[in-house]
Scaffold this motif. Structure first.
Motif, short mmCIF file in Angstrom:
data_model
loop_
_atom_site.label_atom_id
_atom_site.label_comp_id
_atom_site.label_asym_id
_atom_site.label_seq_id
_atom_site.Cartn_x
_atom_site.Cartn_y
_atom_site.Cartn_z
N THR A 83 0.92 -1.16 -0.06
CA THR A 83 -0.09 -0.04 -0.17
C THR A 83 0.78 1.17 0.05
N GLN A 84 0.17 2.50 -0.54
CA GLN A 84 0.87 3.86 -0.52
C GLN A 84 -0.18 4.48 0.21
N ALA A 88 -7.97 6.71 -2.14
CA ALA A 88 -8.10 5.91 -3.44
C ALA A 88 -9.46 6.43 -4.17
N TYR A 106 -9.46 -4.42 -0.90
CA TYR A 106 -8.89 -3.19 -1.22
C TYR A 106 -10.03 -1.81 -0.82
N LYS A 109 -10.23 -1.44 3.03
CA LYS A 109 -8.96 -0.72 3.56
C LYS A 109 -8.86 0.77 2.99
N MET A 110 -9.58 1.11 1.92
CA MET A 110 -9.63 2.65 1.68
C MET A 110 -10.52 3.29 2.40
N GLU A 115 -6.01 4.30 2.10
CA GLU A 115 -4.65 3.97 1.69
C GLU A 115 -4.79 3.21 0.15
N GLU A 116 -3.92 3.33 -0.59
CA GLU A 116 -3.94 2.71 -1.90
C GLU A 116 -3.28 1.71 -2.06
N ILE A 117 -3.97 0.38 -2.30
CA ILE A 117 -3.29 -0.84 -2.50
C ILE A 117 -2.66 -0.80 -3.90
#
Length: 382
Positions: A83-84, A88, A106, A109-110, A115-117
């Motif tokens: 991730t970064q 997203a 994904y 998590k966003m 975060e961006e996977i």
């Protein structure tokens, strides 16, 4: 540098948006031999047959089940999410995870972490304290690395070290309990036709295993000057990068790194980095966090059973040690070298400052030289 690579269509497998393959594994297990069936000699009754009986043919029968091996190795399989930060949006969802279980993860998590996977890959635990091996192209550009164990536990990992030249990375997780792990096998003993078991995280589906055979050795994909891949026909898909390929004793003999595919899916041609290459790199990364490869500063070409030096860098290690254009290298440290790749691997495995004995011919005359190896600069081919 060697001649330009012949193959440019090889689809490098990984956890990024360009990525393709990864597998994972765990505890070693010595299994009984499955190779016991001997077929009788071919019949010789007809005039069209051979005049002498054929020698007995040894057939390696398929195991009745890989389940005992899988049970032992699968606990050391890890799935890796990269991730970064930055949030997203719909257009940022990586195309290789659309329509897979990883897409839901994904999106979840966003919502919770913004975060961006970037992708997913695989790895395997080699030490109960939490050291994990994977590919550099899986974790090299990550801000955050999350490791999922087969029991559902998620752990944040930190990057111990990466080596872009060999595409090897080591990451580390902290666990209050010792973790299951696997051990290295000797890839030099792997033969074409041997059974192989691979495991990993294809398309984000979590721990999966596939089986096949070793199709070829010494494959050059044109990805780098040290290419020396083992070719496997076990299905490898996006998300499998960084996972292990096991022999039938449950030992890791290769780290899956690439496939060739016109579609991005498995067509039965996958490639692993042999353990003889990976294991010493892993030890360097664990202890120092980086790898300093040896370097000569030459341009090479293959000859007839030797390697020809076609150019020498001014003031490079080769020139300072007395190597010249036109020299034919026959052996390094008493080990014969018959290809440029073999010579480059021998030099890259040496530590900067080491002195290697070169056996060469110059204008038809045999000659021995003590060549002091230099430190490989960044972004050089040889």
């Amino acid at each position: 540098m060697t001649r330009p690579p012949r193959h440019r269509a090889w689809y490098i497998a990984g956890g990024t948006a360009l990525g393709v393959a990864a597998l994972a594994g765990s505890h070693a297990l010595a299994l009984p031999s499955f190779f016991s069936k001997i077929l009788p000699a071919a019949p010789t009754e007809t005039a069209d047959s051979f005049t002498a009986p054929l020698p007995p043919l040894l057939v390696t029968s398929r195991p009745m089940s890989f389940a005992p091996l899988v049970r032992q190795v699968i606990p050391a399989v890890v799935n890796i999410a990269i991730t970064q930060g930055g949030g997203a949006s719909e257009d940022k969802i990586p195309p290789q995870i659309r329509g897979t279980p990883l897409e839901k993860r994904y999106r979840d998590k966003m919502r919770h972490h913004q975060e961006e996977i970037l992708g997913a890959g695989s790895g395997f635990i080699i030490d109960p304290s939490g050291y994990i091996v994977t590919n550099n192209h899986v974790v090299g550009n990550a801000d955050k690395v999350t490791v999922s164990l087969t029991n559902g536990q998620e752990l944040t990992a930190h990057i111990v070290g990466v080596d872009s030249l060999t595409d090897v990375a080591v990451i580390k997780v902290e666990s209050p309990k010792p973790l299951p792990f696997v051990t290295w096998g000797d890839s030099r003993k792997v033969e074409v036709g041997d059974w192989i078991l691979v495991a990993g995280n294809p398309f984000g589906f979590g721990s999966s295993v596939t089986a096949g055979i070793v199709s070829a050795r010494g494959r050059d994909l044109g990805a780098g000057s040290l290419d020396d891949f083992i070719q496997l026909d076990a299905p490898i898909n996006p998300g499998n990068s960084g996972g292990p390929a096991f022999n039938m004793r449950g030992q890791v003999v290769a780290v899956n790194a690439a496939i060739v595919s016109p579609t991005g899916g498995s067509v039965g041609i996958g490639f692993g980095i042999p353990s003889e290459t990976v294991a010493p790199i892993v030890e360097e990364l664990r202890h120092f966090g980086h790898v300093d490869h040896g370097w000569l500063g030459v341009t090479l070409d293959d000859g007839n059973g030797s390697v020809q030096i076609v150019d020498v860098d001014r003031n490079g290690p080769a020139m300072k040690s007395g190597l010249k254009v036109g020299d034919q290298v026959l052996a390094v440290a008493a080990h014969p070298v018959d290809t440029a790749r073999a010579l480059l691997r021998s030099v890259a495995a040496a530590k900067p400052g080491d002195t290697l004995a070169f056996s060469i011919t110059r204008k038809g005359q045999p000659l021995s030289l003590a060549v002091k190896v230099g430190k490989r600069p960044a972004n050089v081919d040889q």
